[in-house]
Design a protein around this motif. Structure first.
Motif, PDB file in Angstrom:
ATOM      1  N   PHE A   1       0.882  -1.085  -0.042  1.00 34.84           N
ATOM      2  CA  PHE A   1       0.132   0.097  -0.025  1.00 34.84           C
ATOM      3  C   PHE A   1       0.816   1.303   0.083  1.00 34.84           C
ATOM      4  CE2 PHE A   1       1.035  -0.126   4.676  1.00 34.84           C
ATOM      5  CZ  PHE A   1       0.851   0.955   5.070  1.00 34.84           C
ATOM      6  N   HIS A   2       0.289   2.238  -0.380  1.00 40.67           N
ATOM      7  CA  HIS A   2       1.102   3.650  -0.630  1.00 40.67           C
ATOM      8  C   HIS A   2      -0.058   4.684  -0.133  1.00 40.67           C
ATOM      9  CE1 HIS A   2       3.677   6.850  -1.349  1.00 40.67           C
ATOM     10  NE2 HIS A   2       3.033   7.222  -2.560  1.00 40.67           N
TER      11      HIS A   2
ATOM     12  N   SER B   1      -1.758  -3.775  -5.221  1.00 42.16           N
ATOM     13  CA  SER B   1      -1.275  -2.422  -4.740  1.00 42.16           C
ATOM     14  C   SER B   1      -2.627  -1.779  -4.465  1.00 42.16           C
ATOM     15  CB  SER B   1      -0.366  -1.486  -5.620  1.00 42.16           C
ATOM     16  OG  SER B   1      -1.433  -1.451  -6.945  1.00 42.16           O
ATOM     17  N   SER B   2      -2.575  -0.979  -3.032  1.00 40.91           N
ATOM     18  CA  SER B   2      -3.573  -0.257  -2.836  1.00 40.91           C
ATOM     19  C   SER B   2      -3.027   1.309  -2.582  1.00 40.91           C
ATOM     20  CB  SER B   2      -4.061  -0.704  -1.332  1.00 40.91           C
ATOM     21  OG  SER B   2      -4.539  -1.973  -1.272  1.00 40.91           O
ATOM     22  N   PHE B   3      -3.718   2.225  -3.349  1.00 43.00           N
ATOM     23  CA  PHE B   3      -3.058   3.574  -3.174  1.00 43.00           C
ATOM     24  C   PHE B   3      -4.276   4.324  -2.556  1.00 43.00           C
ATOM     25  CE2 PHE B   3       0.655   2.519  -5.084  1.00 43.00           C
ATOM     26  CZ  PHE B   3       1.534   3.429  -5.724  1.00 43.00           C
ATOM     27  N   VAL B   4      -4.099   4.896  -1.725  1.00 37.80           N
ATOM     28  CA  VAL B   4      -5.122   5.707  -1.146  1.00 37.80           C
ATOM     29  C   VAL B   4      -4.975   7.219  -0.702  1.00 37.80           C
ATOM     30  CG1 VAL B   4      -6.121   3.350   0.028  1.00 37.80           C
ATOM     31  CG2 VAL B   4      -4.460   5.028   1.339  1.00 37.80           C
TER      32      VAL B   4
ATOM     33  N   LEU C   1      -6.290  -2.793   1.123  1.00 42.01           N
ATOM     34  CA  LEU C   1      -6.609  -4.143   1.202  1.00 42.01           C
ATOM     35  C   LEU C   1      -5.792  -4.915   2.504  1.00 42.01           C
ATOM     36  CD1 LEU C   1      -8.074  -6.149  -0.568  1.00 42.01           C
ATOM     37  CD2 LEU C   1      -5.763  -6.612  -1.814  1.00 42.01           C
ATOM     38  N   ALA C   2      -6.639  -5.888   3.104  1.00 45.85           N
ATOM     39  CA  ALA C   2      -6.124  -6.387   4.300  1.00 45.85           C
ATOM     40  C   ALA C   2      -4.670  -7.579   3.848  1.00 45.85           C
ATOM     41  CB  ALA C   2      -7.149  -7.281   4.955  1.00 45.85           C
ATOM     42  N   GLY C   3      -4.039  -7.256   4.791  1.00 43.56           N
ATOM     43  CA  GLY C   3      -2.575  -7.939   4.767  1.00 43.56           C
ATOM     44  C   GLY C   3      -1.506  -7.162   3.871  1.00 43.56           C
ATOM     45  N   SER C   4      -1.827  -5.904   3.488  1.00 41.99           N
ATOM     46  CA  SER C   4      -0.897  -5.134   2.807  1.00 41.99           C
ATOM     47  C   SER C   4       0.294  -4.596   3.806  1.00 41.99           C
ATOM     48  CB  SER C   4      -1.511  -3.819   2.117  1.00 41.99           C
ATOM     49  OG  SER C   4      -2.536  -4.511   1.075  1.00 41.99           O
ATOM     50  N   THR C   5       1.376  -4.611   3.248  1.00 38.81           N
ATOM     51  CA  THR C   5       2.393  -3.731   3.770  1.00 38.81           C
ATOM     52  C   THR C   5       2.978  -2.584   3.076  1.00 38.81           C
ATOM     53  OG1 THR C   5       4.222  -5.292   2.838  1.00 38.81           O
ATOM     54  CG2 THR C   5       3.253  -5.662   4.758  1.00 38.81           C
TER      55      THR C   5
END
Length: 963
Positions: free
Chosen positions: A292-293, A467-470, A479-483
């Motif tokens: 994630f970012h 990838s989760s960009f928020v 997203l669960a489990g993202s680092t």
């Protein structure tokens, strides 16, 4: 000819975010398998290959130094496209020395031994070329330009100089300056935009360290800064050799003469070392990886999921293309059904292949609505995939997708440059240019079983990278489990850039040649530009029709313009016209949205609707054999729209999301804010056709129906059509529409023209931590109907309208390294006009860049010279040879005649005006229509570091627009 009458207003498209940065320039990734077959010049072969009834004839030969040459004859226009394709992209770089392939795309335009500094850009301007351009992908770098046919030898001479007589001109100062330009491009494409780092995060986690695709095409800022002159020269000498290059020339050429010129200018360039073919290196994931970012610019959460697949032209590549389209595009797409229609989590999702020579990847991107948890999006994706596994793909869905792909194949060949590009790509990556005939066959050969097989092979239960960009403050949406992803953000530091002196002349030893290459070849036989014939008519209902018949490719392009657009929005309900445009293709009285969409797609057609400030437009293209069937559907769309309640609710959500996304894009912010400053809040053009969030929320479906009943009429309709169709067939296809569409009086409002301010004004919009400042300067300009509108644009060519031939580009990019690009322009319609200067500069030179622009504006009029006029006339007059090559260019010509009321021979009249133009005329035009002391100066950037510095401009303290 210069096109001056098309205002580029901010409409729906400005809020649509490009969700990934895949390649630099124009291309999308590389292609597989180089064929290293060589032959002597005399051992050439002529090939006649094609698909269906459309043939692309070409001749292929190879020089003794290994240069592969492809020639294609096209007599439709007096032009030739020249493309040099080097089989080197970012995949041939080394880790720690990334960005070299793209750096060379820049360097090769700067100077060569025989053209001199800036010689290629100067040549392009003089001969009326399209402008030297380039693109870099993972596996290739392209250099290309379309020129009038009388300048073909000049271009072959110039391209040979690029390949064989260039590298000695690269010195430390040249390298230092171009590093700044490339770094500015990276800031513009990656660092200063929402989701700009997404592809970096994906590729770093999809491929192992050291894999050629694990870094980005543009490279890293540190690697670019650390590049030495020795590094750069070694890279060039390894990869830019004749045996690693394909030269493609397509157009109105004499084959024998062209071959002679190619041999003369290229044959003595020595071959390089044998370059081994790289083996394919598909990505392999042992487990799913989630990152994630927190994105500085994002206004909504973005989920990306990527699966390893296959290189382009692999047998499974074609079925994967069909799979991606079926899963994501249209009302019947499982992802669309679940995520958009049912769960209403998003209005933007894309599934596409990023396929290159060594590996491929299938990328799913979903931009959720504000505040939506990406875990809910992921659950919806899983549900959509489960439905697909159960239901599969129906024969009719497969047929419509293949029909669309076939049309796209032909559209890619509709210009000489398009044909040349395709031949070169097939030659390098598919093994032979003759693959052009196999490609479309493979597209059409995909079966239902193939689609299900590739789904099971590459997606079902397979590991992926997510990838989760928020937005800032929304970490709970990832997203669960993202680092956390490792993304390096550039700091804004004054004076941090390496200094250079662009005026230093390169001192080098010249490369020997068997003849004097410093002498520019003469022009060929002179050419006369004959504009296409435009026919016009008016139907009994009041529809004005105009068109151009041309059978070069079996395609037809058209548009129906309904005057009014946003101008007719009810008070307090801005965005009504736009919502009508959103709904027009969402079904008819007798067809559901899904049925209408499928019927359009089964024809292989495209159909779009759009609302601008001044019109609602329906436009499309189709194979000529399906034109009548498509027009029957268009007739139904216009006469009996469905006005579906569910689709209306979805459309409102989508528009509100687009409005919110403007805040994520500094360029979109600048455009919107400048309109408000120029026109004033009470003027209709002060807002966008999207409307505001509050006004769109207030619009009901009854409001849209009332707008349709009141304002959609043949009395304000213009029908424009170009392509493989005769006027009689156009009219025949409109018989039903003409007889059934009842005219009504539509009253268009008067629109006031904005006035010039008494003095220049300075405004600032704060985007915290912006890596670039967007400069948007200008004032009111001429309407399209003004007698000087065209000549004003000609006057602007050397100021900022001529690309690298303009003073603004030369000073701010080439001499200063402040920006990737800058331009000035006059844009106008029948209501108002604008004069605009816009650029994105690195943040720490915001003040200096503005001062440089001011200096040029103050000196341009008095300093305009006979040389400036000669270059301007050369470009303007000679570029007419390529002014009407594509269907889009022909449609633009029809627009100018039909919309603005120009005479049918306006092109010839404009040529005569340019020929008669004097230096004093240009000075008069500049002094009359450009006002440096009455400008609106708008800066969109980082207030913390740039706001106070701008007081040095002498315009007072900037007015902060978002305190």
């Amino acid at each position: 000819m210069l096109k001056t009458f098309k205002r580029t207003r901010m409409c729906n498209a400005v809020a649509v975010m490009a969700l990934s940065a895949i390649s630099i320039g124009c291309t999308n990734g590389g292609k597989p398998a180089l064929n290293t077959q060589a032959a002597s010049l005399s051992a050439s072969q002529t090939v006649n290959k094609g698909a269906s009834s459309f043939n692309v004839e070409y001749e292929r030969f190879t020089l003794e130094n290994g240069l592969t040459v492809l020639l294609h004859v096209d007599r439709s226009d007096p032009v030739a496209a020249v493309a040099l394709t080097a089989h080197v992209g970012s995949a041939r770089e080394k880790e720690g020395r990334t960005g070299f392939a793209h750096l060379f795309e820049h360097l090769l335009f700067l100077e060569s031994e025989n053209l001199g500094k800036g010689g290629l850009d100067k040549l392009s301007a003089r001969i009326g070329g399209s402008g030297a351009n380039g693109s870099t992908s993972r596996d290739s770098t392209n250099y290309y330009q379309t020129v009038p046919i009388d300048a073909l030898e000049k271009m072959i001479w110039a391209e040979a100089d690029k390949l064989g007589f260039f590298i000695n001109t690269v010195t430390d100062p040249v390298l230092a300056k171009e590093k700044q330009v490339v770094k500015n491009e990276k800031r513009q494409r990656v660092d200063n935009r929402a989701y700009g780092h997404n592809q970096y995060v994906i590729d770093k986690n999809l491929y192992p360290a050291g894999h050629p695709y694990s870094w980005q095409v543009i490279g890293s800022l540190d690697d670019l800064q650390n590049a030495t002159l020795a590094d750069v020269k070694a890279f060039f000498n390894t990869w830019y050799v004749p045996n690693n290059v394909v030269l493609t020339i397509a157009g109105d050429i004499d084959v024998a003469q062209t071959k002679s010129w190619v041999k003369k200018y290229f044959a003595e360039i020595p071959a390089g070392e044998t370059i081994p073919k790289l083996a394919t290196q598909p990505a392999k994931l042992d487990e799913t990886v989630k990152r994630f970012h927190i994105d500085n610019f994002a206004q909504a959460p973005l989920l990306t999921m990527v699966w390893p697949t296959v290189p382009e032209y692999h047998d499974d590549y074609y079925a994967l293309q069909v799979l991606s389209q079926y899963l994501s595009e249209g009302k019947n797409a499982p992802l669309n059904k679940v995520l958009i229609d049912e769960k209403k989590l998003t209005s933007n999702l894309y599934l596409y292949g990023y396929d290159a020579e060594l590996a491929g990847q299938l990328q799913l991107q979903v931009m959720a609505f504000n505040g939506v948890d990406l875990n809910a999006v992921y659950a919806g994706i899983e549900e959509a995939f489960a439905r697909f596994e159960k239901e599969g793909i129906a024969p009719e869905d497969l047929a419509r997708i293949k029909a669309g792909q076939e049309t796209e194949f032909y559209q890619g060949l509709s210009s000489v440059l398009g044909k040349g590009f395709q031949l070169a790509q097939y030659e390098i990556f598919a093994g032979n240019a003759a693959f052009i005939s196999q490609d479309v066959k493979k597209i059409l050969g995909v079966s239902q079983e193939d689609v299900m097989r590739v789904y099971r092979s590459y997606l079902k239960d397979k590991p992926y990278v997510a990838s989760s960009f928020v937005p800032k403050g929304n970490k709970e949406l990832v997203l669960a489990g993202s680092t956390k992803a490792n993304v390096v953000e550039e700091l804004i530091v004054e004076g941090a850039e390496e200094a250079f002196d662009a005026s230093i002349a390169a001192d080098y030893e010249r490369t020997p040649s068997s003849f004097d290459r410093t002498k520019e070849p003469a022009y060929g036989a002179s050419i006369e530009v004959t504009p296409p014939q435009v026919w016009q008519s008016t139907l009994s209902s009041g529809i004005d029709i105009a068109g151009i018949s041309n059978d070069e490719v079996p395609l037809v392009a058209f548009e129906i313009k309904l005057d009014g657009g946003m101008l007719l929005d009810p008070a307090g309900k801005a965005g009504t016209a736009n919502l009508l445009a959103e709904l027009l293709l969402k079904g008819t009285a007798t067809k559901t949205p899904k049925q209408l969409e499928q019927e359009i797609q089964l024809l292989g057609a495209t159909l779009q609707t759009n609302a601008s400030e001044t019109a609602v437009t329906i436009s499309g293209s189709v194979l000529s054999k399906h034109y009548d069937a498509l027009m029957a559907l268009v007739t139904e769309v216009l006469l009996s729209p469905r006005f579906d309640e569910a689709e209306f609710a979805l459309a409102k959500d989508d528009v509100i999301n687009q409005i919110e996304q403007i805040k994520a894009n500094p360029n979109a912010i600048a455009t919107a804010e400048f309109k408000a400053l120029l026109y004033g809040n009470a003027h209709p053009f002060a807002q966008t056709p999207l409307g505001e969030k509050e006004s769109v929320t207030a619009i009901s479906l009854d409001d849209v129906k009332a707008f349709y009943r009141k304002n959609i009429s043949p009395s304000v309709a213009k029908f424009h059509v170009v392509g493989d169709i005769e006027p009689s067939d156009v009219k025949q296809a409109l018989v039903t529409l003409n007889s059934a569409w009842v005219p009504k009086k539509v009253s268009l409002p008067n629109v006031s023209e904005p006035s010039l301010p008494e003095t220049s004004q300075l405004f600032f919009y704060d985007v915290p931590d912006a890596k670039q400042s967007v400069l948007y300067f200008g004032h009111a300009g001429l309407k399209a109907t003004h007698r000087d509108a065209y000549l004003a644009s000609v006057m602007n060519y050397r100021l900022g309208g001529g690309g690298f031939a303009s003073q603004l580009m030369q000073e701010l990019r080439e001499n200063k390294g402040y920006t990737y690009g800058i331009r000035s322009s006059f844009s106008s319609d029948q209501y108002t006009g604008e004069f605009i200067i816009k650029s994105a500069v690195r943040s720490n030179v915001t003040l200096e860049a503005t001062q440089a622009i001011q200096d040029i504006l103050l000196s341009y009029g008095n300093g305009y010279s006979s040389e400036d006029l000669e270059v301007t006339k050369g470009f303007t007059l000679k570029s007419g040879a390529r002014a009407f090559e594509t269907l889009g260019a022909k449609l633009n010509m029809v627009d100018e005649i039909s919309d603005i009321g120009l005479p049918n021979d306006y092109v010839l009249q404009q040529q005569a005006e340019v020929k008669a133009l004097t230096v004093d005329d240009v000075k008069r035009l500049y002094n009359a229509y450009v006002h440096p002391g009455k400008m609106i100066y708008l800066v969109v950037g980082d207030k913390a570091t740039q706001f106070k510095r701008l007081e040095a401009l002498g315009l007072g303290t900037p007015v902060l627009l978002n305190p």
